[in-house]
Write an enzyme that holds these catalytic residues in place. Sequence first.
Site, PDB file in Angstrom:
ATOM      1  N   ASP A  68       6.343 -10.497   1.354  1.00  0.00           N
ATOM      2  CA  ASP A  68       5.028  -9.873   1.308  1.00  0.00           C
ATOM      3  C   ASP A  68       4.053 -10.640   0.414  1.00  0.00           C
ATOM      4  OD1 ASP A  68       5.694  -7.922   3.086  1.00  0.00           O
ATOM      5  OD2 ASP A  68       5.954  -6.324   1.613  1.00  0.00           O
ATOM      6  N   GLY A  69       4.565 -11.321  -0.611  1.00  0.00           N
ATOM      7  CA  GLY A  69       3.697 -12.128  -1.460  1.00  0.00           C
ATOM      8  C   GLY A  69       3.036 -13.250  -0.682  1.00  0.00           C
ATOM      9  N   THR A  78       3.161   1.792   1.067  1.00  0.00           N
ATOM     10  CA  THR A  78       4.592   1.537   0.841  1.00  0.00           C
ATOM     11  C   THR A  78       4.823   0.469  -0.222  1.00  0.00           C
ATOM     12  OG1 THR A  78       4.529   0.012   2.729  1.00  0.00           O
ATOM     13  CG2 THR A  78       5.335   2.233   3.151  1.00  0.00           C
ATOM     14  N   ASP A 133      -1.975   5.041 -17.662  1.00  0.00           N
ATOM     15  CA  ASP A 133      -1.778   3.591 -17.643  1.00  0.00           C
ATOM     16  C   ASP A 133      -2.735   2.920 -16.676  1.00  0.00           C
ATOM     17  OD1 ASP A 133       0.214   3.687 -19.510  1.00  0.00           O
ATOM     18  OD2 ASP A 133       1.867   3.529 -18.096  1.00  0.00           O
ATOM     19  N   ASN A 137      -3.591  -4.286   0.304  1.00  0.00           N
ATOM     20  CA  ASN A 137      -2.663  -3.249  -0.157  1.00  0.00           C
ATOM     21  C   ASN A 137      -3.323  -2.262  -1.111  1.00  0.00           C
ATOM     22  OD1 ASN A 137      -0.391  -3.867   1.288  1.00  0.00           O
ATOM     23  ND2 ASN A 137       0.682  -4.886  -0.384  1.00  0.00           N
ATOM     24  N   TYR A 178       2.850  -0.763  -4.151  1.00  0.00           N
ATOM     25  CA  TYR A 178       2.690  -0.291  -5.523  1.00  0.00           C
ATOM     26  C   TYR A 178       2.470   1.224  -5.564  1.00  0.00           C
ATOM     27  CZ  TYR A 178       0.945  -0.745 -10.399  1.00  0.00           C
ATOM     28  OH  TYR A 178       0.758  -0.657 -11.749  1.00  0.00           O
ATOM     29  N   ALA A 179       1.639   1.740  -4.646  1.00  0.00           N
ATOM     30  CA  ALA A 179       1.326   3.169  -4.631  1.00  0.00           C
ATOM     31  C   ALA A 179       2.575   4.010  -4.403  1.00  0.00           C
ATOM     32  CB  ALA A 179       0.281   3.465  -3.554  1.00  0.00           C
TER      33      ALA A 179
END
Length: 344
Positions: free
Chosen positions: A83-84, A199, A188, A158, A201-202
């Site tokens: 994904d990166g 799907t 934070d 994303n 970070y969230a």
Amino acid sequence: MTEASPTVWAPSGGRHVLLAVHTGRQDIVELACSSAARLARAGITVRLLEDEATALGIEGAQVVPADAQAARGAEIVMVFGGDGTFLRAAELARYSNAALMGVNLGRVGFLAETEPEAVEETLTAIERCEYSVEKRLAIEVDVLDATGAVVGGTWALNEASVEKSERSRVLDLVVAIDGRPLTSFGCDGVLFATPTGSTAYAFSAGGPVVWPDVEAMLVVPSNAHALFSRPLVTSPDSVLTVAIPADGNRARVSADGRRMLEVPEGGRVDVRRAARPVRIARVHAATFGDRLVAKFGLPVRGFRDARRHDPGRELSPARNVLTRGHVGGDDGEEGRGGGTDDDA
């Protein structure tokens, strides 16, 4: 990057496919090279990014700078990596009408269309133009100073996260929707995610999984010190705002984990739907639900029956990226070894 004029690919003209490759692994390089050779045999011009061309060493390929013009006139940006790598390629495809098509060689790879064992089928679909294109909602981000002047901007496929700059301090902020204050708390940070990013970070921060064809934006607080800190799903046409008090902690914006912006003291961040969606090419008939089952190894037999069959192991290893590359155990059971990192 500077916005480039969109170019529509016409089947009557020459066909171009841009490769974006995680060149840090030899197996990925070899797969990209063999795929390029097949595309070339089909009469398709293969483009390589200038900073990857030496590592790939593909003769006869067209080498282009990794800028806003890289994918101009290309039909497909074919991504070899996780994904990166896909998010890096999206930066290039964004300024053209090229569609992204990913071959997942990372760990989970929700963005990629194809697993390595299905590359030949994918190449056949490209050669025959037998694929569909999904338009995915993207978001634009404006950073404003205390006077309301825009001092920076970026975009994300994303998510965009507003994060505290100093790890030792809580970030105080106010969340507003469409110009109306909603709530305030210390935290934070706050994530603004697309359905595509639900799907990523969230999801890790406790947000819901949203099907990619749902038009919506997500607001997901991260470690908020508040009773009302649940994830929110808003209209895709809303303007989402985080305001930072002038006497509070400093904040910054991270877009897809790739682009960073500092938020001035007393400034704010506005997030809205981007005018230009991201185009993703699809070859296989699997639904998003199928992908969730395969990527997370979800049990699908029913609770009582699944207890007798090792929940989450109901698809063959070839269809479950989490068990690809497994090793055999002494007792004949499959090992739990997974894929590899891809932070490129």
